[in-house]
Design a protein around this motif. Structure first.
Motif, short mmCIF file in Angstrom:
data_model
loop_
_atom_site.label_atom_id
_atom_site.label_comp_id
_atom_site.label_asym_id
_atom_site.label_seq_id
_atom_site.Cartn_x
_atom_site.Cartn_y
_atom_site.Cartn_z
N ARG A 126 -37.65 -9.11 -33.68
CA ARG A 126 -38.44 -9.60 -32.55
C ARG A 126 -37.73 -9.39 -31.22
NH1 ARG A 126 -40.81 -9.99 -28.89
NH2 ARG A 126 -42.25 -11.58 -28.09
N TYR A 127 -36.45 -9.68 -31.14
CA TYR A 127 -35.73 -9.58 -29.88
C TYR A 127 -34.54 -8.63 -29.93
CZ TYR A 127 -38.43 -13.71 -28.54
OH TYR A 127 -39.44 -14.59 -28.25
N ALA A 128 -34.32 -7.94 -31.02
CA ALA A 128 -33.16 -7.06 -31.14
C ALA A 128 -33.52 -5.86 -32.02
CB ALA A 128 -31.97 -7.81 -31.73
N ASP A 129 -32.75 -4.79 -31.86
CA ASP A 129 -32.93 -3.62 -32.70
C ASP A 129 -31.62 -2.85 -32.79
OD1 ASP A 129 -32.97 -1.26 -30.61
OD2 ASP A 129 -34.35 -2.74 -29.80
N ALA A 130 -31.49 -2.05 -33.82
CA ALA A 130 -30.32 -1.20 -34.02
C ALA A 130 -30.81 0.19 -34.39
CB ALA A 130 -29.43 -1.76 -35.13
N TYR A 131 -30.13 1.21 -33.86
CA TYR A 131 -30.54 2.60 -34.09
C TYR A 131 -29.31 3.44 -34.37
CZ TYR A 131 -32.01 7.38 -33.08
OH TYR A 131 -32.23 8.72 -33.16
N ILE A 132 -29.45 4.39 -35.28
CA ILE A 132 -28.38 5.36 -35.52
C ILE A 132 -29.00 6.70 -35.89
CG2 ILE A 132 -28.16 4.65 -37.95
CD1 ILE A 132 -25.18 5.46 -37.73
N GLU A 133 -28.43 7.77 -35.33
CA GLU A 133 -28.74 9.12 -35.78
C GLU A 133 -27.42 9.77 -36.20
OE1 GLU A 133 -30.68 10.41 -32.16
OE2 GLU A 133 -28.94 11.60 -31.57
N PHE A 134 -27.44 10.43 -37.34
CA PHE A 134 -26.22 10.98 -37.94
C PHE A 134 -26.52 12.37 -38.46
CE2 PHE A 134 -23.80 12.00 -41.71
CZ PHE A 134 -22.48 11.75 -41.33
N GLU A 135 -25.59 13.29 -38.26
CA GLU A 135 -25.71 14.62 -38.85
C GLU A 135 -24.32 15.15 -39.18
OE1 GLU A 135 -25.78 18.06 -35.59
OE2 GLU A 135 -27.57 16.80 -35.45
N TYR A 136 -24.27 15.92 -40.27
CA TYR A 136 -23.01 16.54 -40.67
C TYR A 136 -23.17 18.05 -40.61
CZ TYR A 136 -18.85 17.84 -43.27
OH TYR A 136 -17.64 18.39 -43.64
N VAL A 137 -22.23 18.70 -39.90
CA VAL A 137 -22.24 20.15 -39.72
C VAL A 137 -21.06 20.71 -40.51
CG1 VAL A 137 -22.24 22.03 -38.05
CG2 VAL A 137 -23.22 19.82 -37.43
N PRO A 138 -21.27 21.21 -41.73
CA PRO A 138 -20.15 21.62 -42.58
C PRO A 138 -19.38 22.83 -42.05
CG PRO A 138 -22.24 22.18 -43.62
CD PRO A 138 -22.57 21.33 -42.44
N ASP A 139 -20.06 23.70 -41.30
CA ASP A 139 -19.39 24.91 -40.82
C ASP A 139 -18.93 24.81 -39.37
OD1 ASP A 139 -19.81 26.11 -43.28
OD2 ASP A 139 -21.76 26.92 -42.69
N ALA A 140 -18.90 23.59 -38.81
CA ALA A 140 -18.38 23.43 -37.45
C ALA A 140 -16.91 23.82 -37.43
CB ALA A 140 -18.55 21.99 -36.99
N GLN A 141 -16.48 24.46 -36.35
CA GLN A 141 -15.11 24.91 -36.22
C GLN A 141 -14.28 23.90 -35.43
OE1 GLN A 141 -13.95 27.49 -37.82
NE2 GLN A 141 -16.01 27.90 -38.65
N PRO A 142 -13.01 23.69 -35.81
CA PRO A 142 -12.27 24.37 -36.88
C PRO A 142 -12.51 23.80 -38.27
CG PRO A 142 -10.83 22.84 -35.77
CD PRO A 142 -12.13 22.76 -35.06
#
Length: 215
Positions: A126-142
């Motif tokens: 009613r008066y609060a909320d929580a948000y998360i976005e998550f992603e994993y990039v396996p080939d990110a360098q290094p």
């Protein structure tokens, strides 16, 4: 006499058709209306990033939803000149306290090339909320890297949110993978704006100004 002769066939015709009309009306009421196809909805958002000691840049996020289908595109999120595209599935449960969860799968191209998996989740009360976005990039360098953005907000009124925010990113070259801070957001019917202030007590401060349009 002629009137009586004319009235008799009319009465017979009315008696014969009345049950048919009533039956047709009953059948029409018994059949449920055809379900309408879900409409498209979504948003366009721009985040102006102002890291202290580094050049400003803009992160863009475009989202389109139709029923359970979720489509999303991001720019300058996994890195400068990186462009990512996702498809997901919208799930939701609850009323007074609602959880919306969207697993996503896609790829990033441009300065980084990789398959990307992740999710987005919102818990709303009613008066609060929580948000998360998550992603994993396996080939990110290094090496493989997990990107995330999260918010924990209090809503004293429907059009105003204030709270804590955090993001995990490699885009900011300030020696901090995790940025922590505060934010305030004003929301209208179709337009919203927010200001985020990360690392407020350090020399690696990052200010983010966002504008979003929803449809």
């Amino acid at each position: 006499m002629w009137a009586a002769r004319l009235a008799a066939p009319c009465l017979l015709l009315a008696a014969a058709t009345a049950p048919l009309d009533a039956r047709a009306a009953e059948e029409s009421e018994a059949q449920p209306p055809a379900a309408e196809a879900p409409a498209w909805s979504g948003s366009l958002a721009a985040y102006l990033n102002l890291p202290r000691g580094n050049e400003a840049y803009v992160t863009g996020i475009a989202i389109a939803n139709r029923g359970a289908l979720h489509l999303e595109a991001r720019s300058n999120y996994e890195g400068m000149d990186a462009y990512s595209f996702f498809v997901g599935y919208n799930l939701g449960v609850g009323e007074a306290v609602r959880l919306d969860f969207t697993p996503i799968l896609g790829f990033v191209t441009g300065s980084t090339h990789s398959v990307v998996g992740g999710f987005e989740a919102t818990l709303t009360g009613r008066y609060a909320d929580a948000y998360i976005e998550f992603e994993y990039v396996p080939d990110a360098q290094p090496s493989g890297y997990a990107y995330a953005w999260s918010e924990l907000a209090f809503r004293p009124v429907d059009w105003f949110r204030i709270g804590l925010a955090a993001q995990r990113t490699r885009v900011h070259d300030n020696g901090r993978n995790l940025q922590r801070g505060v934010f305030a957001q004003v929301k209208g019917k179709h337009v919203s704006g927010a200001v985020y202030w990360f690392n407020p007590a350090s020399h690696e401060q990052v200010t983010v100004i966002s504008v979003a349009i929803s449809f």
